[in-house]
Motif scaffolding. Structure first.
Motif, PDB file in Angstrom:
ATOM      1  N   ASP A 182     -39.088   0.855 -40.910  1.00  0.00           N
ATOM      2  CA  ASP A 182     -38.495   0.691 -42.239  1.00  0.00           C
ATOM      3  C   ASP A 182     -39.562   0.570 -43.326  1.00  0.00           C
ATOM      4  OD1 ASP A 182     -35.815   0.944 -41.715  1.00  0.00           O
ATOM      5  OD2 ASP A 182     -35.462  -1.204 -41.455  1.00  0.00           O
ATOM      6  N   SER A 183     -40.731   0.033 -42.982  1.00  0.00           N
ATOM      7  CA  SER A 183     -41.789  -0.119 -43.984  1.00  0.00           C
ATOM      8  C   SER A 183     -42.209   1.235 -44.548  1.00  0.00           C
ATOM      9  CB  SER A 183     -43.003  -0.831 -43.382  1.00  0.00           C
ATOM     10  OG  SER A 183     -43.519  -0.093 -42.278  1.00  0.00           O
ATOM     11  N   THR A 186     -39.459   2.536 -46.841  1.00  0.00           N
ATOM     12  CA  THR A 186     -39.569   1.861 -48.137  1.00  0.00           C
ATOM     13  C   THR A 186     -40.700   2.466 -48.970  1.00  0.00           C
ATOM     14  OG1 THR A 186     -38.730  -0.200 -47.175  1.00  0.00           O
ATOM     15  CG2 THR A 186     -39.917  -0.365 -49.257  1.00  0.00           C
ATOM     16  N   ASP A 187     -41.811   2.828 -48.329  1.00  0.00           N
ATOM     17  CA  ASP A 187     -42.925   3.466 -49.044  1.00  0.00           C
ATOM     18  C   ASP A 187     -42.490   4.746 -49.739  1.00  0.00           C
ATOM     19  OD1 ASP A 187     -44.741   1.513 -48.384  1.00  0.00           O
ATOM     20  OD2 ASP A 187     -45.598   2.618 -46.679  1.00  0.00           O
ATOM     21  N   THR A 192     -33.445   1.199 -46.002  1.00  0.00           N
ATOM     22  CA  THR A 192     -33.670   0.816 -44.616  1.00  0.00           C
ATOM     23  C   THR A 192     -32.601   1.422 -43.713  1.00  0.00           C
ATOM     24  OG1 THR A 192     -32.302  -1.178 -44.764  1.00  0.00           O
ATOM     25  CG2 THR A 192     -34.653  -1.394 -45.360  1.00  0.00           C
TER      26      THR A 192
END
Length: 218
Positions: A182-183, A186-187, A192
Motif C-alpha cells: 500500500d505504501s 500511496t506514492d 489502499t
C-alpha cells in the motif's frame, strides 16, 4: 467505457469599427476556428465522462470512443508540431490517450505520463499508475496498482430514464494485488487495497465512488 458533442470555439476579430463594416467588404473571409489547448481537450473529455446521469458518462460507448479518437488525432498533431511543452500538457494528454480501447494508446499514455513527471508535474503520478494498469489489462495481464474498475458482467446493469445503461457493476479482477504494498500505491496517489474493495461495494450498490477512486495528488 464511458461516454458526450465537440463544440467548436470560434473567435471573431473585428478590424473595423463595426461588425457590419467588417462583413460587408467584398471577399471578406469567415473567421477561422480557434485552436484548442491540451487542457481544453482534457476538460471536454472529463465533461463527456462525468456530466451524465448520476455523475457518469453522457454518451454511449460507441459515441464516446469516436470523440476520443478525434481528440487524440488533434493531440498527435500538436505533439508533432512541438506545441506540447509543459508537464501539465503531457499529463492531460496522458489522460486522453488512456481513454482508449487500444493497448498501444494506453502504452503511449503511460509514456506521456512519465514525460509529465520528468518535466516536474507531480500530479501525473496517478495517471502513470493508471496507464500501466490499463496497458496490462489490454495485454491480458492482471493490473498491479488497482486503478481499473472494469465492468462486472455478473452484476446486472441499471437503466436510467434516458435509456442509457448505468454500468455500476464493477470488479478489480484480474488483479495481482500482492505485487505492490500500500505504501507504493500511496506514492502514486492510488487508494489502499482496502479502500479499493470498498469502492467496488459502492459501485455495486449503484453509487459512483469518485472521491475515493482517485485521492488528491499534488
Amino acid at each position: 467505457m464511458q461516454l458526450r458533442l465537440i463544440q467548436s470555439l470560434t473567435s471573431l476579430t473585428l478590424c473595423s469599427m463595426t461588425l457590419v463594416a467588417q462583413t460587408s467588404l467584398p471577399g471578406a473571409q469567415k473567421p477561422s476556428e480557434t485552436p484548442k489547448t491540451v487542457h481544453q481537450l482534457f476538460v471536454e473529455d472529463q465533461e463527456d465522462l462525468h456530466t451524465g446521469a448520476n455523475g457518469g458518462p453522457r454518451f454511449t460507448e460507441e459515441e464516446y470512443n469516436q470523440r476520443v479518437k478525434t481528440r487524440q488525432a488533434t493531440l498527435r498533431t500538436m505533439l508533432a508540431a512541438g506545441e506540447m511543452k509543459s508537464g501539465d500538457d503531457f499529463r492531460d494528454a496522458a489522460y486522453l490517450f488512456q481513454h482508449s480501447d487500444d493497448a498501444n494508446d494506453c502504452l503511449f499514455a503511460h509514456i506521456l505520463a512519465m514525460e509529465a513527471m520528468a518535466r516536474g508535474t507531480e500530479s501525473a503520478r496517478f495517471i502513470a499508475a493508471a496507464t500501466l494498469d490499463r496497458y496490462l489489462q489490454f495485454t491480458k495481464q492482471p493490473q498491479v496498482f488497482g486503478t481499473q474498475y472494469v465492468l462486472d458482467r455478473n452484476v446486472p446493469l441499471t437503466v436510467h430514464t434516458s435509456g442509457l445503461p448505468l454500468p455500476f457493476g464493477r470488479t478489480l479482477e484480474p488483479y495481482n494485488e500482492n505485487l505492490l504494498p500500500d505504501s507504493m500505491r500511496t506514492d502514486f496517489c492510488v487508494p489502499t487495497l482496502t479502500q479499493q474493495k470498498r469502492n467496488v461495494v459502492m459501485f455495486n450498490a449503484g453509487n459512483w465512488p469518485r472521491e475515493t477512486m482517485h485521492p488528491r495528488c499534488d
